[in-house]
Design a protein around this motif. Structure first.
Motif, PDB file in Angstrom:
ATOM      1  N   ILE A 198       3.521  58.345  72.766  1.00  0.00           N
ATOM      2  CA  ILE A 198       2.722  58.320  74.015  1.00  0.00           C
ATOM      3  C   ILE A 198       3.501  57.574  75.012  1.00  0.00           C
ATOM      4  O   ILE A 198       3.790  57.371  76.007  1.00  0.00           O
ATOM      5  N   LEU A 199       3.839  55.955  74.371  1.00  0.00           N
ATOM      6  CA  LEU A 199       4.276  54.862  75.268  1.00  0.00           C
ATOM      7  C   LEU A 199       5.491  55.262  75.450  1.00  0.00           C
ATOM      8  O   LEU A 199       5.841  54.930  76.446  1.00  0.00           O
ATOM      9  N   ALA A 200       6.553  55.538  74.521  1.00  0.00           N
ATOM     10  CA  ALA A 200       7.940  55.873  74.664  1.00  0.00           C
ATOM     11  C   ALA A 200       7.992  57.002  75.849  1.00  0.00           C
ATOM     12  O   ALA A 200       8.881  56.911  76.579  1.00  0.00           O
ATOM     13  N   VAL A 201       7.331  57.940  75.644  1.00  0.00           N
ATOM     14  CA  VAL A 201       7.448  59.214  76.603  1.00  0.00           C
ATOM     15  C   VAL A 201       6.880  58.753  78.244  1.00  0.00           C
ATOM     16  O   VAL A 201       7.643  58.956  79.050  1.00  0.00           O
ATOM     17  N   ALA A 202       5.745  57.815  78.234  1.00  0.00           N
ATOM     18  CA  ALA A 202       5.567  57.364  79.439  1.00  0.00           C
ATOM     19  C   ALA A 202       6.694  56.233  80.110  1.00  0.00           C
ATOM     20  O   ALA A 202       6.862  56.447  81.242  1.00  0.00           O
ATOM     21  N   LEU A 203       7.176  55.544  79.296  1.00  0.00           N
ATOM     22  CA  LEU A 203       8.264  54.742  79.646  1.00  0.00           C
ATOM     23  C   LEU A 203       9.687  55.576  80.226  1.00  0.00           C
ATOM     24  O   LEU A 203      10.317  55.347  80.878  1.00  0.00           O
ATOM     25  N   ALA A 204       9.745  56.442  79.321  1.00  0.00           N
ATOM     26  CA  ALA A 204      11.013  57.552  79.436  1.00  0.00           C
ATOM     27  C   ALA A 204      10.998  58.356  80.791  1.00  0.00           C
ATOM     28  O   ALA A 204      12.004  58.569  81.501  1.00  0.00           O
ATOM     29  N   LEU A 205       9.971  58.613  81.423  1.00  0.00           N
ATOM     30  CA  LEU A 205       9.511  59.378  82.686  1.00  0.00           C
ATOM     31  C   LEU A 205      10.200  58.716  83.651  1.00  0.00           C
ATOM     32  O   LEU A 205      11.035  59.366  84.375  1.00  0.00           O
ATOM     33  N   PRO A 206       9.929  57.303  84.366  1.00  0.00           N
ATOM     34  CA  PRO A 206      10.448  56.737  85.406  1.00  0.00           C
ATOM     35  C   PRO A 206      11.822  56.635  85.013  1.00  0.00           C
ATOM     36  O   PRO A 206      12.439  56.443  86.101  1.00  0.00           O
ATOM     37  N   SER A 207      12.162  56.042  83.833  1.00  0.00           N
ATOM     38  CA  SER A 207      13.649  55.801  83.633  1.00  0.00           C
ATOM     39  C   SER A 207      14.650  56.661  83.567  1.00  0.00           C
ATOM     40  O   SER A 207      15.699  56.517  83.163  1.00  0.00           O
ATOM     41  N   ARG A 208      14.085  57.972  83.620  1.00  0.00           N
ATOM     42  CA  ARG A 208      14.966  59.300  83.449  1.00  0.00           C
ATOM     43  C   ARG A 208      15.894  59.256  81.845  1.00  0.00           C
ATOM     44  O   ARG A 208      17.003  59.370  81.830  1.00  0.00           O
ATOM     45  N   ALA A 209      15.136  58.793  81.073  1.00  0.00           N
ATOM     46  CA  ALA A 209      15.747  58.555  79.573  1.00  0.00           C
ATOM     47  C   ALA A 209      15.461  59.888  78.854  1.00  0.00           C
ATOM     48  O   ALA A 209      14.522  60.887  79.333  1.00  0.00           O
ATOM     49  N   ASN A 210      16.185  60.427  77.753  1.00  0.00           N
ATOM     50  CA  ASN A 210      15.991  61.564  77.070  1.00  0.00           C
ATOM     51  C   ASN A 210      14.458  61.558  76.268  1.00  0.00           C
ATOM     52  O   ASN A 210      14.501  60.743  75.378  1.00  0.00           O
ATOM     53  N   LEU A 211      13.864  62.472  76.705  1.00  0.00           N
ATOM     54  CA  LEU A 211      12.052  62.505  76.139  1.00  0.00           C
ATOM     55  C   LEU A 211      12.342  62.939  74.762  1.00  0.00           C
ATOM     56  O   LEU A 211      11.571  61.959  73.925  1.00  0.00           O
ATOM     57  N   PRO A 212      13.092  63.726  74.157  1.00  0.00           N
ATOM     58  CA  PRO A 212      13.104  64.160  72.528  1.00  0.00           C
ATOM     59  C   PRO A 212      13.664  62.708  71.889  1.00  0.00           C
ATOM     60  O   PRO A 212      12.775  62.411  70.654  1.00  0.00           O
ATOM     61  N   LEU A 213      14.752  62.174  72.449  1.00  0.00           N
ATOM     62  CA  LEU A 213      15.027  60.903  71.669  1.00  0.00           C
ATOM     63  C   LEU A 213      14.297  59.843  71.870  1.00  0.00           C
ATOM     64  O   LEU A 213      14.124  58.932  70.785  1.00  0.00           O
ATOM     65  N   ALA A 214      13.448  59.648  72.739  1.00  0.00           N
ATOM     66  CA  ALA A 214      12.338  58.421  73.045  1.00  0.00           C
ATOM     67  C   ALA A 214      11.318  58.749  71.872  1.00  0.00           C
ATOM     68  O   ALA A 214      10.822  57.818  71.386  1.00  0.00           O
ATOM     69  N   ALA A 215      10.866  60.234  71.950  1.00  0.00           N
ATOM     70  CA  ALA A 215       9.764  60.394  71.047  1.00  0.00           C
ATOM     71  C   ALA A 215      10.203  60.171  69.668  1.00  0.00           C
ATOM     72  O   ALA A 215       9.515  59.663  68.625  1.00  0.00           O
ATOM     73  N   VAL A 216      11.275  60.797  69.180  1.00  0.00           N
ATOM     74  CA  VAL A 216      11.742  60.834  67.642  1.00  0.00           C
ATOM     75  C   VAL A 216      12.056  59.385  67.262  1.00  0.00           C
ATOM     76  O   VAL A 216      11.831  59.088  66.073  1.00  0.00           O
ATOM     77  N   THR A 217      12.756  58.654  68.176  1.00  0.00           N
ATOM     78  CA  THR A 217      13.046  57.130  67.551  1.00  0.00           C
ATOM     79  C   THR A 217      11.989  56.281  67.332  1.00  0.00           C
ATOM     80  O   THR A 217      12.065  55.392  66.539  1.00  0.00           O
ATOM     81  N   THR A 218      10.668  56.426  67.824  1.00  0.00           N
ATOM     82  CA  THR A 218       9.787  55.841  67.577  1.00  0.00           C
ATOM     83  C   THR A 218       9.244  56.054  65.962  1.00  0.00           C
ATOM     84  O   THR A 218       8.488  55.283  65.494  1.00  0.00           O
ATOM     85  N   LEU A 219       9.718  56.966  65.227  1.00  0.00           N
ATOM     86  CA  LEU A 219       9.268  57.297  63.892  1.00  0.00           C
ATOM     87  C   LEU A 219       9.983  56.072  62.947  1.00  0.00           C
ATOM     88  O   LEU A 219       9.646  56.184  61.745  1.00  0.00           O
ATOM     89  N   ILE A 220      10.813  55.159  63.540  1.00  0.00           N
ATOM     90  CA  ILE A 220      11.133  54.021  62.787  1.00  0.00           C
ATOM     91  C   ILE A 220      10.097  53.389  62.103  1.00  0.00           C
ATOM     92  O   ILE A 220      10.313  52.637  60.932  1.00  0.00           O
ATOM     93  N   THR A 221       9.184  53.278  62.898  1.00  0.00           N
ATOM     94  CA  THR A 221       7.703  52.615  62.345  1.00  0.00           C
ATOM     95  C   THR A 221       6.956  53.735  62.136  1.00  0.00           C
ATOM     96  O   THR A 221       6.389  54.516  62.978  1.00  0.00           O
ATOM     97  N   ASN A 222       6.466  54.087  60.824  1.00  0.00           N
ATOM     98  CA  ASN A 222       5.743  55.124  60.553  1.00  0.00           C
ATOM     99  C   ASN A 222       4.700  54.423  59.178  1.00  0.00           C
ATOM    100  O   ASN A 222       4.937  53.586  58.843  1.00  0.00           O
ATOM    101  N   PRO A 223       3.698  55.290  59.030  1.00  0.00           N
ATOM    102  CA  PRO A 223       2.745  54.702  57.831  1.00  0.00           C
ATOM    103  C   PRO A 223       3.377  54.200  56.677  1.00  0.00           C
ATOM    104  O   PRO A 223       2.902  53.321  55.939  1.00  0.00           O
ATOM    105  N   PHE A 224       4.574  54.886  56.380  1.00  0.00           N
ATOM    106  CA  PHE A 224       5.349  54.556  54.966  1.00  0.00           C
ATOM    107  C   PHE A 224       6.103  53.016  55.205  1.00  0.00           C
ATOM    108  O   PHE A 224       6.382  52.350  54.227  1.00  0.00           O
ATOM    109  N   THR A 225       6.567  52.832  56.527  1.00  0.00           N
ATOM    110  CA  THR A 225       7.298  51.643  56.707  1.00  0.00           C
ATOM    111  C   THR A 225       6.813  50.585  57.410  1.00  0.00           C
ATOM    112  O   THR A 225       7.264  49.474  57.543  1.00  0.00           O
ATOM    113  N   VAL A 226       5.476  50.624  57.609  1.00  0.00           N
ATOM    114  CA  VAL A 226       4.650  49.662  58.759  1.00  0.00           C
ATOM    115  C   VAL A 226       4.668  48.437  57.798  1.00  0.00           C
ATOM    116  O   VAL A 226       4.804  47.323  58.572  1.00  0.00           O
TER     117      VAL A 226
END
Length: 173
Positions: free
Chosen positions: A53-81
């Motif tokens: 949610i934070l990545a998408v909220a930051l991507a909106l005003p900066s005109r960043a790619n939404l799918p990539l911003a959302a998918v890239t957050t998966l580097i921290t997940n319950p298995f890697t935290v």
């Protein structure tokens, strides 16, 4: 990943449906891809829950790619935290130069065992939190640079493989 039309019809996203449905946020180009990666990495490390949610909220005003911003957050997940928490703690200790000699001297002045345990826990959490901030900032910068160079490499390679590319004329001998 849901399509942009599906997200625009979602009743929870109706306040920002017009913004989310903008085609420039879903295109893959040389500017939006590195921005999306950088914001996704930053959001992944800066907060433990709700980073998408934070990545998408930051991507909106900066005109960043939404799918990539959302998918890239998966580097921290319950298995890697847990892995990232240890790395963040070690990085925080390294940057702050906290060692056993300084922590022991500060805790000797307090008599309460409960307070000593709480102070020790708070110190560990603070060092790890600082490490996560360092990981977020440095990781976002590295992600931006790597994705930018990768994008340029892929595009240059595709241009080089085009069948009708212009060849420079060779001088006659």
């Amino acid at each position: 990943m849901p399509e942009k039309e599906e997200m625009a019809r979602n009743r929870w996203l109706s306040p920002v449906a017009g913004t989310i449905a903008r085609s420039e946020l879903w295109r893959f180009n040389r500017r939006s891809v590195p921005r999306g990666v950088a914001l996704g990495v930053f959001a992944a490390f800066i907060i433990p829950l709700g980073q998408t949610i934070l990545a998408v909220a930051l991507a909106l005003p900066s005109r960043a790619n939404l799918p990539l911003a959302a998918v890239t957050t998966l580097i921290t997940n319950p298995f890697t935290v847990a892995f990232w928490a240890v790395i963040a703690h070690k990085l925080g200790q390294f940057v702050l130069k906290i060692d056993a000699a300084t922590t022991g001297a500060a805790n000797e002045h307090v008599q309460s065992t409960w307070f000593q345990e709480f102070a020790q826990w708070a110190e560990i959490a603070g060092v790890a939190a600082f490490g996560f901030v360092v990981l977020a900032v440095v990781g976002a910068a590295v992600g931006y640079l790597v994705s930018s160079f990768a994008w340029r490499f892929v595009v240059a390679r595709k241009w080089g493989q085009r069948p009708g590319k212009l060849k420079t004329p060779q001088p006659a001998e």
